[in-house]
Design an enzyme around this catalytic site. Structure first.
Site, PDB file in Angstrom:
ATOM      1  N   ASP A 160      25.632   4.212  -7.410  1.00 22.86           N
ATOM      2  CA  ASP A 160      24.802   3.633  -6.367  1.00 22.86           C
ATOM      3  C   ASP A 160      23.602   2.944  -7.026  1.00 22.86           C
ATOM      4  O   ASP A 160      23.775   2.206  -7.988  1.00 22.86           O
ATOM      5  CB  ASP A 160      24.391   4.709  -5.357  1.00 22.86           C
ATOM      6  CG  ASP A 160      23.826   4.137  -4.066  1.00 22.86           C
ATOM      7  OD1 ASP A 160      24.621   3.811  -3.173  1.00 22.86           O
ATOM      8  OD2 ASP A 160      22.588   4.017  -3.953  1.00 22.86           O
TER       9      ASP A 160
ATOM     10  N   TYR B 193      15.426  -1.000  -1.085  1.00 22.61           N
ATOM     11  CA  TYR B 193      16.295  -2.087  -0.642  1.00 22.61           C
ATOM     12  C   TYR B 193      15.467  -3.355  -0.432  1.00 22.61           C
ATOM     13  O   TYR B 193      15.875  -4.455  -0.822  1.00 22.61           O
ATOM     14  CB  TYR B 193      17.017  -1.696   0.648  1.00 22.61           C
ATOM     15  CG  TYR B 193      18.121  -0.692   0.445  1.00 22.61           C
ATOM     16  CD1 TYR B 193      19.448  -1.097   0.409  1.00 22.61           C
ATOM     17  CD2 TYR B 193      17.845   0.665   0.278  1.00 22.61           C
ATOM     18  CE1 TYR B 193      20.474  -0.183   0.220  1.00 22.61           C
ATOM     19  CE2 TYR B 193      18.855   1.587   0.085  1.00 22.61           C
ATOM     20  CZ  TYR B 193      20.169   1.156   0.059  1.00 22.61           C
ATOM     21  OH  TYR B 193      21.186   2.060  -0.150  1.00 22.61           O
TER      22      TYR B 193
ATOM     23  N   HIS C  30      31.794   8.664  -3.175  1.00 17.53           N
ATOM     24  CA  HIS C  30      30.520   8.053  -3.536  1.00 17.53           C
ATOM     25  C   HIS C  30      29.580   9.021  -4.252  1.00 17.53           C
ATOM     26  O   HIS C  30      28.820   8.611  -5.120  1.00 17.53           O
ATOM     27  CB  HIS C  30      29.849   7.504  -2.277  1.00 17.53           C
ATOM     28  CG  HIS C  30      28.631   6.691  -2.556  1.00 17.53           C
ATOM     29  ND1 HIS C  30      28.683   5.446  -3.138  1.00 17.53           N
ATOM     30  CD2 HIS C  30      27.313   6.951  -2.350  1.00 17.53           C
ATOM     31  CE1 HIS C  30      27.453   4.966  -3.265  1.00 17.53           C
ATOM     32  NE2 HIS C  30      26.605   5.856  -2.798  1.00 17.53           N
TER      33      HIS C  30
END
Length: 431
Positions: A213, A352, A408
């Protein structure tokens, strides 16, 4: 300065010696200090008042109507989140994971004006290889806790002395116990530079890096920056998508006819994620400060975190249905509760925004890495990187494997498999 400014109790105990300066590695703002107090042991304890408030908020949740479909296409299903809330209110005990955390050596050190928290466990093996392992969103240091003992003490966990690692697990700025940046610009390249300073400050002259990630982006950018001492990296969410494939995905076109079965499978996984799984990222890219609801409601926070990628969500839904999986209900709530107690829902989301406004390349675009790279392509990741793409993206690919199970949160879900992947990946780089 201290940036540890959340409504939780945090104590730093007795200063320890810091390591050498990182001068010359990165810009002056990142320079390590020789101050003996630059690295301090860290201990965390939530107050009873905070835990009581959390419990009351979970119990007092105002629920919406049930979704109007029979599947997850409208988001986290009411039945799943109600099961999570019921367990959180009646059975969950934060003190258990808190005790496990406080049994590990934890520290804080200031780099570039932000206090960085990290776990640092040294192996008893003299020739252990130092490794820095980075989590992502919606993860935390909770993800890596299961692999620390097998990596540092391999002879007690199915390995040999030559498999040993010294393990460093930092909290990304704005996440967990690290400080919260008070200015924009803490994007992956900046964090990568900070990690190089951290490893230098700890006295490591040769080391490797690992991540998935955001942790992959940070580790890959460390590889691009090539700080002295970085021997290679391992990724469990590789950035390998060729430019022509990325262009086809952006247009919404079907998979090109000339793809191999593995490449077609990866294309279809990515196509599904881009069409159905990016809602959270779009909001955090553009308007993270708007997410007040997940700061005020623990159930809102939990639902937001569960809705990351559909295969992880499906697994978590099965967990709260009582089915055995790589994660337990406690595992999942350990992570959510850490976000809640540290009040990092919005500060973590800003990564982000920072990446969007201070871009460092597409998330899955090859970055031109010239140092050794190892890839573990887990089947339930956002996409399972094909070996053909990995070989093109990483000219010095030293390991590639497709484990049978895992998604994930691979280190968290499948710690035994993940540990062996790291052992195998870096054997050729040990001196």
């Amino acid at each position: 300065m201290s940036a540890l400014s959340s409504p939780v109790t945090r104590r730093s105990i007795l200063a320890t010696a810091a390591a050498a300066s990182a001068a010359g590695l990165v810009p002056a703002a990142f320079a390590a200090t020789n101050d003996s107090a630059s690295i301090k042991p860290f201990h965390f304890s939530a107050t009873d008042k905070e835990l009581k408030d959390l419990h009351q908020r979970v119990v007092a949740t105002r629920w919406p109507d049930k979704e109007t479909v029979k599947d997850h296409t409208q988001g986290v299903q009411l039945a799943t989140i109600k099961k999570l809330a019921d367990y959180w209110a009646k059975n969950y005990d934060w003190r258990k994971v808190e005790a496990r955390l406080n049994a590990l050596p934890q520290f804080v050190t200031e780099i570039d004006g932000v206090e960085i928290h990290f776990i640092h466990v040294k192996s008893k093996q003299e020739n252990a290889l130092p490794i820095i392992i980075t989590h992502g969103w919606p993860g935390s240091i909770i993800e890596q806790m299961k692999i620390i003992a097998p990596l540092t003490d391999p002879t007690a966990h199915g390995g040999t002395a030559s498999d040993a690692f010294h393990v460093v697990v930092p909290s990304i700025p704005g996440y967990g116990f690290s400080g919260k940046p008070t200015e924009p610009g803490w994007n992956p390249p900046r964090i990568a530079k900070a990690w190089a300073v951290l490893m230098d400050r700890l006295g490591y002259t040769q080391y490797v890096a690992q991540g998935g990630d955001w942790g992959n982006a940070i580790s890959e950018l460390m590889a691009v920056q090539q700080p002295p001492g970085l021997l290679g990296i391992h990724t469990n969410m590789a950035a390998t998508v060729p430019a022509d494939i990325a262009k086809a995905l952006a247009s919404g076109a079907p998979a090109p006819a000339d793809l191999s079965p593995d490449e077609k499978h990866a294309y279809e996984q990515l196509d599904d994620f881009y069409k159905n799984g990016l809602g959270y990222a779009i909001e955090m890219n553009n308007r993270p400060q708007t997410l007040y609801g997940i700061v005020d409601s623990p159930i809102g926070l939990a639902a937001w975190m569960l809705d990351h990628d559909i295969r992880s969500y499906d697994m978590i839904a099965r967990v709260f249905d009582g089915k055995p999986e790589g994660l337990t209900r406690d595992d999942i709530l350990d992570n959510v509760t850490l976000y809640w107690l540290t009040n990092t829902a919005i500060s973590s989301a800003r990564l982000y925004w920072d990446n969007a406004h201070f871009p460092s390349g597409g998330f899955f675009d090859p970055r031109g890495i010239k140092i050794p790279v190892a890839v573990s392509a887990f089947p339930d990741e956002i996409y399972q990187a094909p070996q053909s793409w990995a070989e093109k993206a990483y000219p010095k690919l030293i390991h590639y494997n497709r484990p049978q199970k895992g998604g994930h949160f691979a280190a968290w879900e499948q710690p035994t498999v993940f540990t062996e992947e790291l052992r195998e990946s870096f054997r050729s780089l040990r001196t």
